[in-house]
Each structure stands twice: as structure tokens, then as C-alpha cells.
Design an enzyme around this catalytic site. Sequence first.
Site, PDB file in Angstrom:
ATOM      1  N   GLN A  78       0.837  -1.198   0.000  1.00  0.00           N
ATOM      2  CA  GLN A  78       0.000   0.000   0.000  1.00  0.00           C
ATOM      3  C   GLN A  78       0.870   1.245   0.000  1.00  0.00           C
ATOM      4  OE1 GLN A  78      -3.377   1.095  -0.923  1.00  0.00           O
ATOM      5  NE2 GLN A  78      -3.219  -1.007  -0.264  1.00  0.00           N
ATOM      6  N   HIS A 124       2.271   2.907  -3.265  1.00  0.00           N
ATOM      7  CA  HIS A 124       1.404   3.592  -4.224  1.00  0.00           C
ATOM      8  C   HIS A 124       1.672   5.090  -4.278  1.00  0.00           C
ATOM      9  CE1 HIS A 124      -1.336   0.847  -6.124  1.00  0.00           C
ATOM     10  NE2 HIS A 124      -1.619   0.248  -5.002  1.00  0.00           N
ATOM     11  N   GLU A 133     -10.256   1.104   3.382  1.00  0.00           N
ATOM     12  CA  GLU A 133     -10.466   0.639   2.007  1.00  0.00           C
ATOM     13  C   GLU A 133     -10.176  -0.869   1.916  1.00  0.00           C
ATOM     14  OE1 GLU A 133      -7.562   2.244  -0.613  1.00  0.00           O
ATOM     15  OE2 GLU A 133      -8.680   1.756  -2.443  1.00  0.00           O
ATOM     16  N   HIS A 134      -9.011  -1.282   2.420  1.00  0.00           N
ATOM     17  CA  HIS A 134      -8.609  -2.695   2.401  1.00  0.00           C
ATOM     18  C   HIS A 134      -8.375  -3.172   3.821  1.00  0.00           C
ATOM     19  CE1 HIS A 134      -6.791  -0.962  -1.396  1.00  0.00           C
ATOM     20  NE2 HIS A 134      -7.560  -1.905  -1.901  1.00  0.00           N
ATOM     21  N   ASP A 138      -6.115  -6.654  -6.086  1.00  0.00           N
ATOM     22  CA  ASP A 138      -5.831  -5.553  -7.014  1.00  0.00           C
ATOM     23  C   ASP A 138      -5.892  -6.008  -8.461  1.00  0.00           C
ATOM     24  OD1 ASP A 138      -5.441  -3.637  -5.116  1.00  0.00           O
ATOM     25  OD2 ASP A 138      -3.257  -3.850  -5.045  1.00  0.00           O
ATOM     26  N   HIS A 189     -53.236  17.614  -7.952  1.00  0.00           N
ATOM     27  CA  HIS A 189     -52.919  16.226  -7.614  1.00  0.00           C
ATOM     28  C   HIS A 189     -54.201  15.481  -7.230  1.00  0.00           C
ATOM     29  CE1 HIS A 189     -48.771  17.668  -7.356  1.00  0.00           C
ATOM     30  NE2 HIS A 189     -48.337  16.444  -7.101  1.00  0.00           N
TER      31      HIS A 189
END
Lengths: 436, 436
Positions: free
Chosen positions: B258, B261, B326-327, B360, B419
Site C-alpha cells: 500500500q 502507491h 479501504e482494504h 488488485d 394532484h
Amino acid sequence: MIRLSTSDPGFEREFTALVNARREADADVARDVRTIVASVRDEGDAALQAFTKKFDHHDLNQTGWRIEKAEWLAAHQSLSAELRDALELAAERIATYHLKQKPEDSDTVDSAGVRLGARWNAIQNAGIYIPGGRAAYPSSVLMNAIPAKVAGVERLVMVTPTPNGEVNPLVLAAAHIAGVDEIWRIGGAQAIAALAYGTGRIGAVDVITGPGNAWVAEAKRQLYGVVGIDMVAGPSEIVVVADGRNDPEWIAADLLSQAEHDPTSQSILFTDDAGFAKAVADAVDLQIGTLATAQVARASWDANGAIIVTANLMEAMPLVDRLAPEHLELACDDPQPLFDRVRHAGSVFLGRLTPEAIGDYVAGPNHVLPTGRRARFASGLSVLDFMKRTSFLQLDQGALAAIGPAAIALAEAEGLPAHAKSVASRLAGDQTETLL
Amino acid sequence: MIRLSTSDPGFEREFTALVNARREADADVARDVRTIVASVRDEGDAALQAFTKKFDHHDLNQTGWRIEKAEWLAAHQSLSAELRDALELAAERIATYHLKQKPEDSDTVDSAGVRLGARWNAIQNAGIYIPGGRAAYPSSVLMNAIPAKVAGVERLVMVTPTPNGEVNPLVLAAAHIAGVDEIWRIGGAQAIAALAYGTGRIGAVDVITGPGNAWVAEAKRQLYGVVGIDMVAGPSEIVVVADGRNDPEWIAADLLSQAEHDPTSQSILFTDDAGFAKAVADAVDLQIGTLATAQVARASWDANGAIIVTANLMEAMPLVDRLAPEHLELACDDPQPLFDRVRHAGSVFLGRLTPEAIGDYVAGPNHVLPTGRRARFASGLSVLDFMKRTSFLQLDQGALAAIGPAAIALAEAEGLPAHAKSVASRLAGDQTETLL
């Protein structure tokens, strides 16, 4: 109101102008909203109190910040039996329809030995915005709150402005029926910011839905990402596709039921019968004067109404798709072939006996629908707006051997060596023998 | 990297700071993006050409606006067999997983005689943004394009910047495999604006997904409502929950996968074994030097990494939920009891042999996942992002009699007479006898 016919030589140009006409406010409210949002984020309740004094003309420390449950209950008990039954029928039918939207989890093992799945959970805290004043609709409370509760939201917070301190009892009664957990007496961009960031008094939420004016819509847009939101909503619209065998009065009422919402609303009739087109136009003119909402309805119909004559009803369908209307009525004996050609619409009302207003209140499907041609990419509010999905994976040594090498090849091609190593070291399996 | 222990007296304060730490750029790119978006809306291709010259340093009239299919095919053919097989395995597995996400239509008649249903349609035109330069990942092409094609998107348009005119052949090959229909050599906020509004050369789309820098993310946010978008994405993150019986090298590689990145990425380890915590920290320090991505990984780990020692693994779970990562890896022999406690996470990787990198690339679930605690309200990219739902209703006289009166009561209570009239005139049924 404009009248067009597909046989006019200038039709394509005029229809394109109709499709592209923007009815949304051009007013640049973004800057004001940014200021309000930043104030509430930084100053919390003090900012809420000041903005409420300024915009709603009351002091929260005097009127009270929360509307207590005893007051909702009193509002519910003071309803006429007819109205209470109507709200309860609506709530029950909305809940039944939305229950079927609950998604299923998955958890399987594939042929490579990979366990794969998805698990849905409810949003923990949700906020709903309900306008005050003229547009304070109990039906909006039901349509926003019930999907949240069906999804399993634990804490459902309603915010609603009370201009000059005045509360709409119908809205409170609907909140009671729908199972709302808290009601705060705040509105505007400041209420959206309070829900998104939380303040001393008000706990933050994870998702905010519900209708509002341009400031509310812009605040939701600016805070999208801090919280989830439903959709950017614009003025409402209806398209009616009707043959000449409808009662012109019924169709006129349908067109006016949209027009009476707001001067920016839009009502469009497609028909294959020029005589019927004229009869509906005449019926609108007659009916409009009888409405308590005449001023709004006339402004909308004059500025945005349209009647379009086509060679046959099927010819209307690709034109309807270009409009991607929020509401679409197909008023003829056999609407199914027309419906089969519909790709972009928020909600469709089939046959002569299904006026759109039925869907606004009691049918079951949500009345929060994409406007302004957004049915090309958006859906009505649903249980899914109050849930989210977690995917998951589990590999054993065999599964890793089957798909691991491809992951390593791709990680290396992307120049991400730690990605490759995290797979390769497990494939090498040193530890497997000693520990597993 | 910070080290915490739940037994520290200051733990709650320090952990709260970790949860609230913002890793997203504070740079106010909103004004620049507004200018770019307005230029592209008003000047179309001329603006695209000028911005591309300015930011990507090439002239579209010389390098070409589109990348032609022959070039994608050539890129695909020039891949090594290993890489081509890896991309094709990934594509097949992603398609298989996403096919199961296709929602079912409904069409039923309830006990009141009301026909109710929902019909799903694919978005007609979708755009995907694929970054150029260092972060040009073929896996991003697969993860964005395949759900769109599985949904049934007819025209799938890819935009990707080519700084100094240079194209990444892996990205082209992946586009070929995934079934993309057009590729345009543009990027940045200007590419998002071109997709949203359309230009002379480029047809507008209805939905835009895909990763990008702060300008791209802000352009998507600003154009949300004009088009649909996937999610506001921020820096990536991983949380690993591991007992002391894992190989420290494996877990170190997971944390670094991670960190490599981006300097703003975040890697956090929870473990119940202080000795293992130290062993992983040491392994990270050793491994980091061996990576081609060392500089980025070290910046991320130093600034945002954390190791947190808990009394037992279960104690970590409510803390993980507050991070809503996220993960999430659960690296132990029996991860299921821990997994059962997870409410907020984008994707979960179960057991010792499921490194996040598998997800991934090749496992099947989408790797486009909610970041920055957005798993509280958002889900990974799915087929649903490329579809939308139309609800529908059909009433006969009996159904109208059953639920129409409640609609009239509510319409009158809301002050909307047209209506009420649209329902009441049909209930009166004058026409029914003469025409139906």
C-alpha cells in the site's frame, strides 16, 4: 406553453431547444454556501444559531433546538382519522415495496478454489432534509425515512427549518409513523453542514438525502464525499403520452399536478390526435383558474409547458427518451408496447387509470426521482442508498497457486514490487509448512 | 510510523487523532477546475487543445486526438505471452464476478390489484478516466471498463493523458481486452469536462468513473449532476489485523504494497503480539530498501504508517470499524469471527494466504473502493454504477378505488388540488363507462 408537431419543418430544431432548456437556477449560490459550510464546520452550534436567526427569524435557544418526541406524538394524535389512515396506508405500502429492494449477500467458492463474496450492511447514521414552509410535505418524510429504516439505519436524523418558529404538524406526524429518531429545527445549507460534520449538539451522519432549495442542493453537492448524498435534484417534470380516447380533463389535471409544484416545473403532452391536443389545452386553461395553486401552475405552464403532436404514439417514444423525464404517463389501452421502448425515465405510469399523483403518495415506489434528464444515469431513491457493500476474498494454497502468478506478472508490469513480493513470498510457501 | 498500544493511557486520544488525520490535499484546486470546466464547455475542442499543450506538452493536431484501434491491437500483440495471459485471466475473472451483480427486474401485482415493478437499464454512454505517467495501470482499465461492459454500456469512452505524447502500451492492450470503444488522448479536469459536456469531436457521456489526481477528482465533483460519477477517491489505505504466527516478511510486504502507491497512502498493522509488532517493523525497514519504489514507500510509511498492539485481535475490530478502511486483511487461522464483526470496510482479505495485491489484479471483485473512511457509506465500483432503475405502476379501477382515496386525502392536506383532482376525476369514473 409551446405547441409543436413532428410534421413541422422546424421540429427537430425546436425540440432540441426544449430538451436542452435549463430550468435550474443559474444563481451562483456556491460562494454563499461555501461560507456557510465553513462556518458550521468551524463554529458548530454557534453558527447554526446565528444562521437560523438570520434566515428563519427565530432563536434556537428560545424555540428549542430539538423537536421532542412528545410533540410528534401529539401531532399524530391530532390528525383526522382519514388523514392518519391515509398516512399509515402510504407508509405500509412504501415499506412493502422497499423491502423487496434489500440486496442479497453472496459467498461462494469458485473452480480455482477462491472464496469470493459480497456482504451488505446498512449505513449507521442517516440524515434527511425536509423543507419547511409551503413545500413541507409529509409524503417527503415517508419517502426518505422509510427506505432508510427498511435498510436498517440505526440513527435516522431529520432536519427541517421552522420559519418564524412554526412547525408543520403533518411533517411531525409522518416522522412519528416512519420511525425517525431525532428532529432538529434547522434548515438550509447550515443544516446540511451540521449533519455532515456534526456539531456539539448534533451527531454527524454518514448519508444525507431529501429535497431542498438551491442552497440545500449546493451544500449537498459540496459535501459529497464527506458524506454520501442521494442526488442533485432539480425542478420536477412530467411527460404524458396519450391517445385521443382519454378524457381531456383527466390529462389536463395530470399536467397541472406537475405545474402546481413550482414555476420551474415542466409538463409536456405528446398525442397523436390534434383535436385532443386542443381539447387538453382548453381544459388546462379552464381548470387552472379553479386551483388554489393557480398562480404557480399558470407560471409553470406558460413558461415550460408543451404539447407535441406526433403521427402516432410510437413516434413519441424516442423523443421521450431524449427528455429522460422524471415522470412518464402512458395513457392508452395497451401501454406495454410503448413501455417496452422506454429506456430513460424515473418512473412510468401505465394506462388510463394511473395518474402520477398515485405514485407521489400511496403506491409504494419512491417519489424521489431523477430530474433534469438525469434518468439517463440515475435512479429513484431506494434502500440501496442507505446500504453499502463490502467485498471479500479468501485463498488457500491451491487458489494462490492458480491465480497468484498472474498477479505477480501484472504487479511487476505496473512497477509495484511490494505488490509482487506480497504474493510471491506466500507462493514460495516457506511459512506454510512450518505454521499452517 | 507511529506505535500505539491500547494499554497506553493516552491511546484513545492518539487513536482518535489517527482516525481524523486528513491525508487529502488541502490545495484549493476548485477555482482552477471551475475555469477549465467553463472553458471546455464554452470552447470545446479548442480549449482541449490549449490545455493539452499547456499541461501535457503536445499538440493534439499533431499527435492525434484519438488513439486508433490498430494501435491498441498492436499493443496487445506486442505483449509477452505471460503478460497477455495474466491480463486475460484477470479480465475473465473480473467479468465473472461482476456478472453476478446484475440486478433483477421485478413486475408483480399486489393484493390491492396494483401492478408494481422496477426495470433496470444500462447507461448508454460511459466514460472512464485512466491516468497517464507513473500511475498508468492496466488493472485500472480492466476494473473500470469490465463492469461497464457487463452492465451493457453501448459506448464506452476512455480518456487518458499522454504526457509529451507518450502512450502506455499496457493500458492500450487492457482497453483492447476489456472492450473499450474509443480512446482519446486527453487528461486532467479538461478531459472530465469534455466527457460531461461533449465537444465537436467527442460525444458526451452519461457517467464518468476512474481514478485521477486532485484536479480530476474535483472536476468530477463539480460535474456531478451533469453526469453520474463513481466516488470521490482519496489516498489508498490498508489495515492488517495479524496474530504473531504470521511470517513478519509477508505482513511487511502487505504494508509496503500500500505504501508504495503514493506518499499519502496509509498502512496500519494491528497485532496482539508485541514481539511480532517489532519483527514486522524491522522487516519493513529491511525490505523497503530493496524496492524500486523505496522513496515513495518510505515517505508513506514514515508519515502515515502505524503499528497498534492490542490485548487480543477481537479488541482491534471496533477500532478498525472507526477507520472504515479501504482494504482490510485478517491474517490468522480462523478469520471468520473477526470478519463477522466488520461493518465498515471496502474489501476484506481473509486468512494468511490472501494478500491484498491478489484483489488488485486477478481475484474478481473490484479494486475501485471507498477511501478516507468513506466505507461508512460507499461501496466499491460495481455493475450498478453503470445501470439505473425505472420504477413503474399500473392501476385498474379496483386498485384505484382501493388506494386512490388515501392519495386524495394526502394531496389535499399538502395543498395540491390538481394532484387530488387527477385521482378524483378518475375515481368518479365518468369516462370508464363510455370509453373503456
